[in-house]
Scaffold this motif. Structure first.
Motif: not given
Length: 451
Positions: A8-21
């Motif tokens: 899902s798009l939301s899961a990918r955005l969440w994982l990407t953002s948390v990983a980047a942080l």
């Protein structure tokens, strides 16, 4: 389930953002820890020493004439000067460098830094006091027309001890900070993504509800991110093209059926008026078959458009009896008995009477065609359903998924037809929001209209 979530798009955005942080904070923490480990004195020692000097400067009290009368550092700083007087000292100097006030172990008058204190102001200098290395901080204190200086001396041993105590805690503090920040950011991001993607979910739900019966519906771009509006606009344009094509198809179907009815009637009449024509029965049979198919096409065009239906209170038992009466001659020719069973008297239903008649007629007619001589076709009407049950050979399980498709006919079918009868039944059931199901029995088949 997990595979759906991870795509899902939301899961990918969440994982990407948390990983980047997490990566950014880890890199920042590594830089901080490196600086504290390799330059502790510059990072922590200087700051600590300047703070003590500022406490002394801020604690200097003056009388009404502007003369300094006492020094009262904050309680926590005064306690340090009293607890370790040999390692932490202070002095207050006049403009010439004379000692005005001093802590307990700094009462001697010898200067800590040679020369005019003006040149030492704002600096941290390493000197020897009583053969021990100290870091001396000098701060300039202007008051009226006079200038005073506050000096603090912190031993190198005390600086190392304070730095060691603080540096030792830094890795744990950094780890806890990274963990807490990541958790808070992840929770906040979840709520943010849920809110931001809400218009997209609403658009997806609206798109899922669009069927050939409501092609006039369009997806609203209200609240949708600007990046997704072109997609919604393209989808709406595609719906417009589908609506136009579907409308043209239905109009052609209805027009063709109407136009074919009259010529077929005339052809049959001409055959009846000319007894010398050979094979008249075969011609009648073919004309009647064509007329039946034309009527089915016309029914299909009519029931596919909800506005063609006229709803009202309908007695389902009365309609079932009309169907039996209408098909009685055909049933008699095939030696099949038709019967209506009413176990429990049902209430009237909200339906189009003509459409319900066509639905039951098509199913019962198929049942008659599939039934052997001296068998029974039953219409069972109750409060929740109308069932049509025959005693024929039944339907193959492989054929069940295709029964309601247009123009589909079973390979072993023994009666003629265009394969539209059950498709029309399905359209009528859908228009009424009913369910139409079929099940094979030990002997025969049961069609059920759940109303």
């Amino acid at each position: 389930m997990f595979d759906h979530w991870i795509r899902s798009l939301s899961a990918r955005l969440w994982l990407t953002s948390v990983a980047a942080l997490a990566v950014c904070m880890t890199l920042l923490a590594a830089v901080v820890i490196y600086a504290f480990n390799h330059f502790p004195e510059q990072a922590l020692g200087r700051h600590e020493q300047i703070e003590r000097a500022e406490d002394v400067a801020n604690g200097l009290n003056f009388d009404d004439a502007g003369r300094p009368v006492s020094v009262q550092p904050p309680q926590e700083t005064a306690w340090l000067f009293e607890a370790v007087p040999t390692e932490l000292k202070y002095r207050v100097l006049n403009e010439q460098g004379g000692v005005l006030f001093a802590s307990g172990d700094a009462q001697d008058r010898s200067p800590w830094i040679a020369g005019d204190p003006f040149h030492a102001a704002g600096k941290v200098e390493q000197v020897a006091i009583g053969s021990k290395p100290f870091d001396v901080v000098t701060l300039r204190i202007p008051h009226g027309h006079d200038v005073f200086y506050a000096q603090t001396a912190m031993s190198a041993r005390l600086v190392d001890a304070m730095i060691g105590a603080k540096v030792k805690q830094i890795p744990a503090i950094v780890r806890v900070t990274i963990f807490v920040a990541t958790v808070i950011f992840g929770l906040t991001l979840t709520l943010t993504l849920h809110r931001v993607l809400k218009p997209l979910r609403e658009a997806s739900g609206a798109a899922a509800l669009i069927t050939p019966r409501n092609l006039t519906a369009r997806l609203s771009p209200k609240g949708v991110p600007s990046e997704l509006k072109p997609l919604l606009n393209a989808f709406n344009e595609a719906l417009g093209r589908l609506e136009n094509g579907f409308s043209v198809q239905q109009q052609f179907l209805a027009s063709a059926a109407h136009e074919l009815q009259t010529p077929l009637t005339l052809i049959r009449g001409q055959i009846e008026l000319q007894p010398e024509i050979k094979h008249r029965e075969l011609l009648f049979r073919e004309v009647d078959l064509m007329a039946r198919q034309v009527r089915q096409l016309l029914h299909l065009a009519e029931v596919s458009e909800p506005q063609n239906l006229s709803f009202g209170e309908v007695d389902s038992v009365d309609v079932a009896q009309d169907v039996v009466a209408y098909l009685s001659r055909k049933a008699n020719r095939r030696q099949v008995k038709l019967q209506v069973q009413v176990p429990v008297a049902p209430a009237s239903i909200w339906a189009d009477r003509s459409a319900l008649f066509i639905l039951l007629k098509n199913i019962v007619e198929n049942a008659i065609n599939a039934s052997p001589p001296n068998s029974v076709v039953s219409l069972i009407v109750d409060k929740a359903s109308i069932q049509v049950q025959d005693q024929g050979p039944g339907i193959s399980q492989d054929h069940l998924p295709f029964l309601f498709k247009r123009y589909w006919r079973a390979p072993d079918s023994s009666h003629e037809g265009a394969g539209l009868g059950l498709a029309i039944c399905k359209e009528i059931a859908t228009a009424h929001e009913w369910q139409l199901t079929v099940s094979s029995l030990i002997s025969g088949t049961r069609f059920t209209v759940w109303i």
